[in-house]
Design a protein around this motif. Structure first.
Motif, PDB file in Angstrom:
ATOM      1  N   THR A 157     137.836   1.248   1.781  1.00 19.29           N
ATOM      2  CA  THR A 157     137.864   2.625   1.260  1.00 19.29           C
ATOM      3  C   THR A 157     136.503   3.003   0.675  1.00 19.29           C
ATOM      4  O   THR A 157     136.013   4.120   0.890  1.00 19.29           O
ATOM      5  N   TRP A 158     135.889   2.077  -0.062  1.00 14.04           N
ATOM      6  CA  TRP A 158     134.566   2.329  -0.663  1.00 14.04           C
ATOM      7  C   TRP A 158     133.545   2.613   0.431  1.00 14.04           C
ATOM      8  O   TRP A 158     132.737   3.549   0.316  1.00 14.04           O
ATOM      9  N   MET A 159     133.604   1.825   1.516  1.00 14.90           N
ATOM     10  CA  MET A 159     132.667   2.021   2.637  1.00 14.90           C
ATOM     11  C   MET A 159     132.879   3.394   3.293  1.00 14.90           C
ATOM     12  O   MET A 159     131.911   4.120   3.539  1.00 14.90           O
ATOM     13  N   LEU A 210     132.920  10.075   4.041  1.00 12.78           N
ATOM     14  CA  LEU A 210     134.172  10.805   4.295  1.00 12.78           C
ATOM     15  C   LEU A 210     134.749  11.426   3.032  1.00 12.78           C
ATOM     16  O   LEU A 210     135.597  12.308   3.105  1.00 12.78           O
ATOM     17  N   GLY A 211     134.327  10.954   1.880  1.00 16.92           N
ATOM     18  CA  GLY A 211     134.895  11.441   0.621  1.00 16.92           C
ATOM     19  C   GLY A 211     136.099  10.610   0.223  1.00 16.92           C
ATOM     20  O   GLY A 211     136.730   9.982   1.083  1.00 16.92           O
ATOM     21  N   PRO A 212     136.441  10.613  -1.062  1.00 15.73           N
ATOM     22  CA  PRO A 212     137.504   9.721  -1.540  1.00 15.73           C
ATOM     23  C   PRO A 212     138.892  10.029  -0.997  1.00 15.73           C
ATOM     24  O   PRO A 212     139.664   9.114  -0.701  1.00 15.73           O
ATOM     25  N   ILE A 213     139.214  11.321  -0.841  1.00 12.47           N
ATOM     26  CA  ILE A 213     140.579  11.697  -0.430  1.00 12.47           C
ATOM     27  C   ILE A 213     140.837  11.273   1.015  1.00 12.47           C
ATOM     28  O   ILE A 213     141.844  10.610   1.312  1.00 12.47           O
ATOM     29  N   VAL A 214     139.920  11.639   1.910  1.00 16.74           N
ATOM     30  CA  VAL A 214     140.094  11.295   3.327  1.00 16.74           C
ATOM     31  C   VAL A 214     140.028   9.769   3.512  1.00 16.74           C
ATOM     32  O   VAL A 214     140.826   9.193   4.264  1.00 16.74           O
ATOM     33  N   LEU A 232     143.130   7.762   4.981  1.00 22.60           N
ATOM     34  CA  LEU A 232     142.957   7.037   6.237  1.00 22.60           C
ATOM     35  C   LEU A 232     143.392   5.575   6.092  1.00 22.60           C
ATOM     36  O   LEU A 232     144.150   5.050   6.922  1.00 22.60           O
ATOM     37  N   VAL A 233     142.945   4.945   5.017  1.00 26.42           N
ATOM     38  CA  VAL A 233     143.318   3.538   4.773  1.00 26.42           C
ATOM     39  C   VAL A 233     144.834   3.429   4.572  1.00 26.42           C
ATOM     40  O   VAL A 233     145.475   2.504   5.089  1.00 26.42           O
ATOM     41  N   SER A 248     143.337   0.918  -2.299  1.00 27.02           N
ATOM     42  CA  SER A 248     142.416   1.939  -1.783  1.00 27.02           C
ATOM     43  C   SER A 248     142.054   2.968  -2.865  1.00 27.02           C
ATOM     44  O   SER A 248     140.994   3.576  -2.811  1.00 27.02           O
ATOM     45  N   PHE A 249     142.944   3.136  -3.861  1.00 32.46           N
ATOM     46  CA  PHE A 249     142.652   4.079  -4.957  1.00 32.46           C
ATOM     47  C   PHE A 249     141.421   3.632  -5.743  1.00 32.46           C
ATOM     48  O   PHE A 249     140.665   4.461  -6.246  1.00 32.46           O
ATOM     49  N   VAL A 250     141.240   2.326  -5.883  1.00 36.83           N
ATOM     50  CA  VAL A 250     140.060   1.809  -6.599  1.00 36.83           C
ATOM     51  C   VAL A 250     138.790   2.167  -5.817  1.00 36.83           C
ATOM     52  O   VAL A 250     137.773   2.542  -6.408  1.00 36.83           O
ATOM     53  N   GLY A 251     138.895   2.086  -4.491  1.00 37.40           N
ATOM     54  CA  GLY A 251     137.756   2.429  -3.637  1.00 37.40           C
ATOM     55  C   GLY A 251     137.378   3.894  -3.684  1.00 37.40           C
ATOM     56  O   GLY A 251     136.309   4.275  -3.202  1.00 37.40           O
TER      57      GLY A 251
END
Lengths: 141, 119
Positions: B21-23, B30-34, B38-39, B59-62
């Motif tokens: 997610t961080w990547m 892509l931004g945090p929401i997308v 996606l993850v 994924s929320f941490v990312g």
């Protein structure tokens, strides 16, 4: 106006997640992730000025929509939780910005708030009823 | 707390999901929401039941900003911490919407505190 739009977005996203998860039996994770993904793509496209805020609100409400049926048995419960999420989001817009999980925390607080209000109302109604039964009535008073 | 096979699997899943997610969020823009969405969708489609929830929570941490997780190494640390928090709090408040996000927020803040101490 903006607050109203935020609350309406929260209600639509929360209810959509709840319906996908419970009525269509797709599971909470797929329901929330798909609502988050779709809102992340659609909102910035259709609302160039407020799109970023609305997609974040929708994601936040979708986390609230992951609530189990045991804790939110009806759509009314979900609408109330989503409304609280929208309101809380506007109040806490600047708090802990950039910390992953902030939106989920807002969702959890909203769920606890609504469950607390509902349980208090139920307990108050029950207490009022038992109070009415215990009152001595009749001609001998 | 003993480390059995399932807990090690949870830790690896959490680390993988957070770093992915961080990547997607910072590296691919892509931004945090997308990125998280996606993850989450990939996890829900390809990982069974409870493990998908763990991947989504991680994924929320990312989704954290660069001020909280400035590098991929710190994101890996965040993933490890959220994995530990998930293992420790599996039974707490199950079925409450936002439980995963609260878990992630706690892990993100602990990660930020640790990186602040390291300097």
């Amino acid at each position: 106006m903006n607050t109203l739009l935020i609350i309406c977005t929260a209600i639509v996203a929360g209810v959509a997640t709840y319906i996908i998860a419970n009525n269509f039996n797709k599971g909470a994770v797929l329901a929330s992730a798909s609502v988050t993904l779709v809102s992340g793509i659609i909102f910035p496209y259709f609302f160039p000025t407020m799109g970023t805020t609305l997609m974040v609100v929708a994601a936040c409400a979708s986390y609230g929509g992951m609530v189990s049926r045991k804790n939110a048995p009806s759509l009314i419960d979900m609408i109330m939780i989503s409304s609280i999420i929208g309101l809380l989001f506007t109040l806490t817009a600047t708090s802990y910005a950039g910390v992953g999980g902030r939106l989920g925390t807002i969702a959890a607080i909203s769920c606890f708030t609504w469950i607390g209000v509902r349980n208090s109302a139920t307990a108050a109604t029950r207490a009022r009823k038992s109070d009415a039964y215990s009152k001595p009535v009749g001609v001998w008073q | 707390m003993t480390l059995d096979k399932s807990k090690i699997r949870i830790l690896f899943l959490a680390i993988g999901s957070t770093s992915l997610t961080w990547m997607l969020n910072h590296h691919f823009g892509l931004g945090p929401i997308v990125a998280s969405g996606l993850v989450g969708v990939i996890a829900a489609l390809f990982i069974p039941g409870a493990l998908a929830g763990i991947a989504y929570t991680s994924s929320f941490v990312g989704m954290s900003s660069l001020a909280v997780l400035p590098s991929l190494i710190i994101a890996l640390l965040g993933g490890l911490i959220v994995g530990i928090v998930i293992i420790a709090t599996t039974e707490v408040y199950a079925g409450i919407g936002g439980k995963g996000g609260t878990t992630a927020a706690a892990a993100a803040l602990v990660t930020k505190a640790i990186t602040g101490l390291i300097g």
